[in-house]
Scaffold this motif. Structure first.
Motif, PDB file in Angstrom:
ATOM      1  N   GLY A  50     -18.464 -49.362 -91.674  1.00  0.00           N
ATOM      2  CA  GLY A  50     -19.626 -50.419 -91.641  1.00  0.00           C
ATOM      3  C   GLY A  50     -19.220 -51.717 -92.339  1.00  0.00           C
ATOM      4  N   PHE A  51     -19.793 -52.696 -91.978  1.00  0.00           N
ATOM      5  CA  PHE A  51     -19.427 -54.077 -92.584  1.00  0.00           C
ATOM      6  C   PHE A  51     -20.860 -54.720 -93.059  1.00  0.00           C
ATOM      7  CE2 PHE A  51     -16.587 -53.113 -89.481  1.00  0.00           C
ATOM      8  CZ  PHE A  51     -15.331 -53.281 -90.020  1.00  0.00           C
ATOM      9  N   GLY A  77     -24.687 -59.188 -98.888  1.00  0.00           N
ATOM     10  CA  GLY A  77     -25.466 -57.666 -98.815  1.00  0.00           C
ATOM     11  C   GLY A  77     -26.027 -57.679 -97.454  1.00  0.00           C
ATOM     12  N   GLU A  78     -26.109 -58.877 -96.661  1.00  0.00           N
ATOM     13  CA  GLU A  78     -26.580 -58.965 -95.123  1.00  0.00           C
ATOM     14  C   GLU A  78     -25.764 -58.134 -94.300  1.00  0.00           C
ATOM     15  OE1 GLU A  78     -27.458 -62.320 -91.718  1.00  0.00           O
ATOM     16  OE2 GLU A  78     -26.684 -63.068 -93.646  1.00  0.00           O
ATOM     17  N   PRO A 111     -29.483 -47.500 -90.650  1.00  0.00           N
ATOM     18  CA  PRO A 111     -30.558 -46.861 -89.927  1.00  0.00           C
ATOM     19  C   PRO A 111     -30.593 -47.331 -88.424  1.00  0.00           C
ATOM     20  CG  PRO A 111     -31.678 -48.257 -91.394  1.00  0.00           C
ATOM     21  CD  PRO A 111     -30.182 -48.108 -91.861  1.00  0.00           C
ATOM     22  N   PRO A 112     -31.234 -46.627 -87.364  1.00  0.00           N
ATOM     23  CA  PRO A 112     -31.075 -47.287 -85.974  1.00  0.00           C
ATOM     24  C   PRO A 112     -31.638 -48.575 -85.712  1.00  0.00           C
ATOM     25  CG  PRO A 112     -31.968 -45.125 -86.435  1.00  0.00           C
ATOM     26  CD  PRO A 112     -31.938 -45.692 -87.597  1.00  0.00           C
ATOM     27  N   GLN A 113     -32.647 -49.128 -86.438  1.00  0.00           N
ATOM     28  CA  GLN A 113     -33.051 -50.293 -86.229  1.00  0.00           C
ATOM     29  C   GLN A 113     -31.778 -51.628 -86.430  1.00  0.00           C
ATOM     30  OE1 GLN A 113     -36.595 -51.514 -88.055  1.00  0.00           O
ATOM     31  NE2 GLN A 113     -36.661 -53.390 -87.005  1.00  0.00           N
ATOM     32  N   ILE A 114     -31.417 -51.281 -87.878  1.00  0.00           N
ATOM     33  CA  ILE A 114     -30.337 -52.240 -88.001  1.00  0.00           C
ATOM     34  C   ILE A 114     -29.111 -51.926 -87.185  1.00  0.00           C
ATOM     35  CG2 ILE A 114     -28.484 -52.824 -89.996  1.00  0.00           C
ATOM     36  CD1 ILE A 114     -30.719 -51.826 -91.900  1.00  0.00           C
ATOM     37  N   ILE A 129     -15.632 -59.565 -97.237  1.00  0.00           N
ATOM     38  CA  ILE A 129     -16.870 -58.785 -96.740  1.00  0.00           C
ATOM     39  C   ILE A 129     -16.582 -57.351 -97.513  1.00  0.00           C
ATOM     40  CG2 ILE A 129     -17.027 -60.018 -94.452  1.00  0.00           C
ATOM     41  CD1 ILE A 129     -15.438 -57.679 -93.212  1.00  0.00           C
ATOM     42  N   LEU A 130     -17.684 -56.654 -97.392  1.00  0.00           N
ATOM     43  CA  LEU A 130     -17.764 -55.224 -97.659  1.00  0.00           C
ATOM     44  C   LEU A 130     -17.782 -54.227 -96.742  1.00  0.00           C
ATOM     45  CD1 LEU A 130     -20.708 -55.364-100.360  1.00  0.00           C
ATOM     46  CD2 LEU A 130     -18.153 -55.813-100.712  1.00  0.00           C
ATOM     47  N   VAL A 131     -16.816 -53.301 -96.945  1.00  0.00           N
ATOM     48  CA  VAL A 131     -16.677 -52.039 -95.908  1.00  0.00           C
ATOM     49  C   VAL A 131     -17.210 -50.800 -96.437  1.00  0.00           C
ATOM     50  CG1 VAL A 131     -14.921 -50.850 -94.727  1.00  0.00           C
ATOM     51  CG2 VAL A 131     -14.569 -53.094 -95.089  1.00  0.00           C
TER      52      VAL A 131
END
Length: 426
Positions: free
Chosen positions: A369-370, A375-376, A383-386, A408-410
């Motif tokens: 994920g990224f 932190g955005e 979770p499902p909404q995000i 960016i953060l992985v």
């Protein structure tokens, strides 16, 4: 011959060990003398063994008989009937019980004067203060993710102003007739993360393939474990040792295979894919455990130089060993101290970047994920909404989402840390 429970003096029990400590070796540096070495080994040194399986049982035995007086062992697993052919600290009556607790009880009973303390828990459940109490840590694990976690934790714990915060990590691993042992001095020598690319690569399948165009039974099994389980059972952690969980994955995989006219999905294959089962051989475990405990003994007593820093063993066709110094990787995300530089094609979508990361052997990520450096979320599996909010970004070009030079953060279930990457567009 002494029976269990007979009193045996230290001088008698450790006569062979004392011969090594009573005289200084020609290559030693800073040897404090025999009595100081014996006292530290038997009464002061506190050593932690992570894992009480095939390798861990051998390590615990060797440490106890070498003279280590204060040993701790941590393992979250319970004993299965299939363990008994090589994990010799257990008996049939122990099936279903804690590996750590049974192993500790066995050693405490058979080697009077040695205290083994058991911890039936995950290594991630303990705070830094737990690991700070030990002088040496030995990892006898069969899980790459657990080894990555303890490696990253020990590197993170190092405080340059406090020498006691540096905890030597001795890592042992076996795969069939092959094995390795190494000594890791966090922040000083190369760490476990530096050498991920030399391990036998796990079979990896592109997420797009398993999600959209499966062709193999393994694709269907990966779809069930990687995509369907988090979607349908997000509140339940997948336990690959739970037969009910394996059955659920098998049922889902079999249904998907039937929909795509794919044959070959079986319960045994499902278990093999999700657990990445590797054969274990008792003789290899014994050899690698002996090497690990030899290094612990040298570190604890300073009676001889420790391994610098990697030993390879291969017993497939004959007996072969080789040692060398594995160098630190400058771009190591754990001990390198800097973000990872990545050349990204200017027309790559975020999904293509995800696929590229998924096949990098030096990262071993599965479901990346990224997030932006702020932190955005850029794309998250849950979770499902995000997930639904960020899913459209997968089809967008990375160059449109992230300015060149930005970080960016992985995140990934296999990563024990957040990986920072900096993109250069080519």
């Amino acid at each position: 011959m002494h029976s269990v429970g007979d009193y045996v003096s230290d001088e008698s029990r450790y006569a062979a060990i004392n011969k090594l400590l009573d005289r200084e070796g020609p290559l030693t540096d800073g040897y404090q003398g025999a009595e100081a070495a014996k006292d530290f080994l038997r009464h002061q040194c506190k050593i932690l063994v992570i894992g009480a399986g095939g390798l861990g049982c051998e390590i615990l035995q060797d440490l106890a008989l070498t003279g280590f007086g204060n040993i701790h062992v941590i393992d979250m697993d319970t004993i299965d009937i299939s363990n008994l052919n090589r994990q010799f600290l257990f008996r049939e009556a122990d099936v279903g019980k804690s590996k750590a607790e049974c192993a500790a009880a066995f050693i405490n009973k058979r080697v009077p004067g040695v205290k083994v303390t058991a911890h039936h828990s995950k290594i991630q459940d303990h705070p830094d203060s737990f690991y700070m109490q030990f002088n040496i840590i030995i990892a006898g694990l069969d899980s790459v993710s657990a080894r990555r976690w303890i490696n990253a934790k020990l590197v993170e714990m190092v405080d340059m102003e406090n020498p006691e915060s540096l905890k030597p990590l001795i890592d042992g691993g076996t795969e069939g007739f092959k094995g390795q042992s190494r000594v890791i001095l966090p922040t000083i020598s190369s760490c476990y993360e530096c050498s991920l690319d030399i391990h036998t690569p796990p079979t990896a399948f592109p997420i797009c393939t398993i999600a959209n165009t499966p062709r193999l039974p393994e694709h269907c099994i990966e779809w069930a474990s990687v995509l369907e389980w988090p979607r349908l059972r997000k509140d339940v952690k997948l336990d690959t040792d739970d037969p009910d969980h394996i059955q659920w994955l098998y049922d889902k995989a079999a249904t998907r295979a039937a929909a795509f006219n794919i044959e070959g999905v079986t319960w045994a294959l499902t278990q093999g894919v999700v657990k990445n089962i590797i054969p274990a051989i008792a003789s290899t475990n014994a050899i690698i455990a002996a090497s690990c405990c030899n290094e612990a003994f040298k570190i604890a007593t300073s009676c001889a130089p420790m391994l610098n820093n990697y030993m390879l063993y291969n017993g497939n066709d004959s007996l072969y060993t080789f040692t060398w110094e594995y160098e630190k990787r400058p771009d190591c995300p754990v001990c390198g101290g800097e973000s990872m530089e990545v050349d990204v094609k200017r027309d790559w979508t975020l999904e293509q970047l995800m696929e590229w990361l998924s096949v990098q052997q030096k990262l071993l990520v599965k479901r990346p994920g990224f997030m932006y450096a702020t932190g955005e979320p850029l794309f998250m599996w849950g979770p499902p909404q995000i997930h639904e909010q960020t899913k459209p970004n997968l089809e967008k070009r990375v160059s449109d989402l992230v300015p060149e030079g930005e970080e960016i953060l992985v995140t990934d279930p296999n990563l024990p840390f957040n990986l920072t990457i900096r993109m250069t567009y080519v």
